[in-house]
Design an enzyme around this catalytic site. Sequence first.
Site, PDB file in Angstrom:
ATOM      1  N   ARG A   1       6.493  18.944   2.781  1.00  0.00           N
ATOM      2  CA  ARG A   1       6.342  17.497   2.806  1.00  0.00           C
ATOM      3  C   ARG A   1       7.220  16.892   1.718  1.00  0.00           C
ATOM      4  NH1 ARG A   1       5.170  18.117   7.087  1.00  0.00           N
ATOM      5  NH2 ARG A   1       3.212  17.837   8.207  1.00  0.00           N
TER       6      ARG A   1
ATOM      7  N   GLU B   1      11.872   8.814   5.205  1.00  0.00           N
ATOM      8  CA  GLU B   1      12.487   9.340   6.419  1.00  0.00           C
ATOM      9  C   GLU B   1      12.541   8.252   7.495  1.00  0.00           C
ATOM     10  OE1 GLU B   1      10.389  12.867   7.625  1.00  0.00           O
ATOM     11  OE2 GLU B   1      10.857  13.934   5.780  1.00  0.00           O
TER      12      GLU B   1
ATOM     13  N   HIS C   1      14.099  16.934   9.060  1.00  0.00           N
ATOM     14  CA  HIS C   1      12.666  17.167   9.308  1.00  0.00           C
ATOM     15  C   HIS C   1      12.426  17.752  10.700  1.00  0.00           C
ATOM     16  CE1 HIS C   1       8.304  15.693   8.335  1.00  0.00           C
ATOM     17  NE2 HIS C   1       8.332  16.917   8.860  1.00  0.00           N
TER      18      HIS C   1
END
Length: 329
Positions: A237, A266, A285
């Site tokens: 994370r 993000e 990601h």
Amino acid sequence: MPKVLIAAREAAQVQSRFHDVLEGAGLTPVYPSTGKPTQLTEEELLTALNGIEATVAGSEPYTARVLAAHPQLRVIGRVGVGYDAVDVAAASARGIMVTIAPGTNHESVAEHTFALMLGFTRHLPARHQSVATGGWPRLMSTPLRGQTLGLAGLGRIGKAVATRAIAFEMRVLAYDPIPDEAFCSAHGITLVSFERLLNESDFLSLHLPSTPQTRHLINLDTLARMKPDAVLINTSRGGLVCEADLIPALREKKIGGAVLDVFEQEPLPPDHPLRGLENVILTPHNAGVDILSLGDMACSAAEAVASLRRGEWPAEKIINPEARAAFRW
């Protein structure tokens, strides 16, 4: 029939694996009308949720504002195991169940972790770029064998990374608040304090959840305790790493480098300073998403939604059981 928004944009690629699960529970899957390949913004989600009672969710932001605007929403079924993008307290207050898909993507994350490590030690981005543009670089590689891999977190993902590291003949250290001592004993993994993990790791790989206790776990102080040639790996994370501290450490070569799949913001802004650094590898990601894990995650999320629609209780997937008393569907 109640509508389920398939908000996880990649799920459209494997719809044959989960549509029948939803339809079998009397639910109609629908897709966002934006046609964009990127995740929905808050404004786009506000519109997309009109008339929607459940979602097969990606990383779009289920904020208190979004949830307040859609009182008809009953379930948010995450395609994955993280739920940082969901305001769980707001969901629970409104009787909205939030589910995850445990045990579906740990192998993919482990493979991606090693892809990042190998890409860094073998200089793959630089070598490819040079050869593709006419060069023939003879850069020296760093082997993984004999190096020390430190794992911060030894859950499903950490264990999957550990077994791969052993196959690469790496020494494996691990820190976990609630360690699986039997697993460590069986695989020759040494359990250590977080302090020792920082001091001895050639590669420090993060596999901890995002909690108030782990936020900015990697910061000015912890970076200073790492080896000067150590490589930080984050496929967990973004909030675990204080980027404001990491960036100068990378610029000043206080650590050897970083390979990152997750970020504090993000998508990563176009002008983000991480983009301009030579000692990093960045991916968007997607460590947990390959063609196999995507299907497994989407099916698991759909099954959680369908179970709740049928009046069942998939306890192992529900992350806010406190909302059960207020849940109605």
